[in-house]
Design an enzyme around this catalytic site. Structure first.
Site: not given
Length: 660
Positions: A308, A415, A451, A549, A572-573, A583, A620
């Site tokens: 930490h 999101r 979205r 996507e 990403n997708d 992924r 995005c």
């Protein structure tokens, strides 16, 4: 009741996700166990849970017994299957900005951090825990060791000693709660202190201390012994992150002992500006409450890259070298320290040549930060004068300040699933409308792209029962689920229409694979407008776009472009689906490469269709912030790039260079 699942929590049930999991488990009356590899632990004990060493992609079983066992197993399994579990309340967008303010080295180009190629004469070696270079006066911090009292209690004294121990635990928790209420703590630091507070009150630690006191041992001796025993268990776990929790247990034990003794620990409040903190060990609670902006660097005998201390140092951009062992005592005698957080080198009383080299690196880092800061308010343009919008990807209102501070030209991806996941019930239309309106007002006149709910079986939420699916990434999710559940979708669309009165709201549909999905959404939007008008409730118009996507969306992009106002490419997708590679699966991680010719071809096909139709094409996904790919995306015709706030100034600089 039992149910097995695969853990998708990012990096597993380490301290903070474990704390959230335990808090959720305690909200149910039922007894709750979690079972892994034949070993079980109470889900209501943070220490026992962490000692089970539940990692991402492990298979576990949740066993519940009691009046609300069905609700408990559903909620806990849902938590374990959510990659963002434990993080929703502590998004870390402020960290990059804090790091920049505090002096961490930022790389303008996508290269590895620069470190000295040659060895530094006289350097001591430790664990490189937080990047950066620092030179400053040595500030030795060596609080006296607390030793066992080794008093033997009479039978008549035991109850009083138990009460004394309980009061000490309560006092520590009160102090930690007061720290949590401080406005000066970052979300990251607050999460760490909350985890320490839970260790202080954990049944495992308490029961061990109580059992020892009942044998006639004094409370201080019992706490030291219990903390050592539990810390040793963490040290035996085959996981470096959990090994580091041993330090947390010792730190909590020390605080309880100090409360028992009526003593205060040595304070860091007097550390001079830019000083290098030298210590055998530093409790995460003490460090999180310290004047971090004044600390130039940290050197510790204990700790590692996953401790930490390291997490706090990285969050605040403080160079740190940990795990120095006995060498740290040599450094305590020094007047000045030079620290290389990239390689884990520390030099005591450096000579002129070493100082010159370190200061040159520090100056380089400062110039890089200043160079990027200059682009905060830049409006980047292509060579032909076209403005390129560099926007932020965010998931909560708490992230707004960091995005604005970075110079975001609006929001390219909000999101909404995080709004749904952080509540035990579906958020109301009014709550959603207030959230979207606050977002719009914060970035006006820049556009904000919201979205619609992108939830599937891989990240379930309360109030929606998802079927068991072999592959939820290819299942009932995104726009597919929303169109099947107008009772969920319509309140969101109504809330978005209400927020659209501010004039800068755009709406984007996820997981689109067919034109009919867009058309069906438009029908619902018109229905919502009619209802709002009948209720005499104000609403506005918004542009409707789609997230590209799926491979299907790429192949029908020309048809989609005739139906919508914009495209936003979710790399990403899109990469995952084109390469047929999960992924979240590390064994096929190398296939998840956006630069693969197949993925880049899909991006270009999408861009070509959008440009031809005269609609905006944006991106995005994470690739939007990559300086090496930005020139190619602009060549394809993209005019909006949305990314994490930490990448915004770097992206603006890259675009400005191209347009020069």
């Amino acid at each position: 009741m039992e149910r097995s699942t695969i853990v998708r929590v990012h990096e597993g049930l380490h301290a903070r996700p474990a704390t959230r999991f335990v808090k959720l488990a305690k909200s149910f009356e039922s007894e709750v166990e979690i079972i892994k590899d034949g070993k079980s632990a109470s889900a209501k004990s943070a220490v026992k849970l962490m000692l089970l060493a539940v990692k991402e992609n492990d298979e576990v079983t949740i066993r519940t017994r009691g009046a609300d066992e069905i609700e408990a197993v559903e909620a806990l399994v849902g938590y374990l299957e959510n990659p963002l579990a434990g993080l929703a309340e502590e998004q870390a967008p402020a960290e990059p900005d804090a790091a920049a303010a505090a002096g961490v080295t930022l790389n303008v180009e996508p290269t590895k951090p620069v470190a000295f190629e040659e060895e530094v004469s006289g350097a001591l070696k430790g664990v490189a825990a937080s990047e950066g270079y620092a030179v400053g006066a040595a500030f030795a911090h060596f609080p006296p060791e607390i030793k066992p009292e080794r008093r033997t209690l009479s039978v008549g004294d035991i109850n009083a000693e138990l009460a004394r121990f309980a009061e000490a635990v309560e006092a520590v928790q009160v102090r930690m709660n007061a720290s949590l209420a401080s406005d000066t703590l970052s979300a990251n630091d607050r999460g760490i202190i909350a985890a320490l507070r839970d260790i202080a009150a954990d049944d495992e630690l308490r029961d061990e201390v109580v059992a020892t006191i009942n044998t006639g041992s004094d409370a201080v001796t019992s706490v030291i012994g219990a903390a050592a025993k539990i810390a040793a268990q963490f040290g035996q776990v085959d996981d470096p992150y959990l090994n580091a929790r041993a330090d947390d247990v010792h730190a909590v034990g020390r605080q309880i002992c100090l409360a028992l003794l009526g003593q205060a620990d040595l304070s860091l409040d007097d550390i001079p500006e830019g000083a290098i903190l030298i210590a055998e060990d530093i409790g995460a609670w003490d460090l999180a409450r310290a004047p971090l902006k004044r600390i130039g660097g940290i050197v510790c005998g204990h700790g590692g890259a996953t401790s930490h201390i390291a997490i706090i140092a990285r969050a605040h951009g403080i160079p740190a070298v940990l795990g120095m062992g006995a060498q740290v005592h040599e450094l305590a005698k020094a007047r000045e320290i030079a620290l290389d957080g990239h390689r884990g080198h520390v030099v005591a009383d450096p000579d002129g040549a070493v100082l010159d080299r370190f200061r040159a690196r520090i100056d380089d880092a400062a110039r890089e930060r200043e160079a990027l800061k200059a682009f905060r308010d830049t409006t980047p343009r292509r060579a032909d004068g076209m403005v390129i919008e560099v926007a932020a990807n965010i998931g909560s209102l708490e992230e707004i300040d960091a995005a604005r501070e970075a110079g975001a030209m609006g929001v390219g991806l909000f999101r909404t699933e995080l709004l749904f996941m952080r509540h035990m019930h579906l958020p109301s239309e009014d709550m959603q409308a207030e959230t979207y309106a606050a977002l719009a007002k914060a970035f006006a006149p820049h556009p904000v792209i919201v979205r619609t709910l992108d939830i599937g079986g891989d990240k379930p939420i309360s109030g929606i029962e998802f079927p068991l699916e072999e592959n939820p990434f290819l299942g009932w999710r995104g726009i597919r689920m929303c169109l099947d559940r107008p009772d969920i979708f319509k309140p969101q669309l109504r809330a978005l229409l209400r927020a659209a009165v501010h004039g800068n709201v755009k709406v984007m549909l996820p997981m689109v694979a067919d034109v009919s999905e867009v058309r069906a959404t438009r029908v619902l939007i018109e229905t919502c407008k009619s209802e709002l008008a009948a209720e005499k409730m104000a609403y506005g118009e918004f542009q409707l776009g789609v997230m590209i996507e799926t491979p299907a969306a790429v192949l029908i992009a020309p048809a989609l472009a005739k139906e919508v106002a914009f495209f936003s490419i979710g790399t990403n997708d899109l990469t995952q689906y084109i390469m047929a590679a999960d992924r979240l699966n590390p064994t096929v991680a190398k296939l998840n490469d956006v630069t693969n010719v197949a993925v880049m071809s899909a991006i270009e096909m999408t861009a070509r269709a959008g440009v031809s139709a005269g609609i905006m094409v944006g991106m995005c996904g994470e690739a939007a912030g990559r300086p090496d790919l930005i020139p190619e995306f602009l060549r394809m015709g993209l005019t909006e790039l949305s990314m994490s706030p930490a990448s915004i100034q770097r992206a603006k600089k890259r675009i400005a260079e191209l347009g020069a």
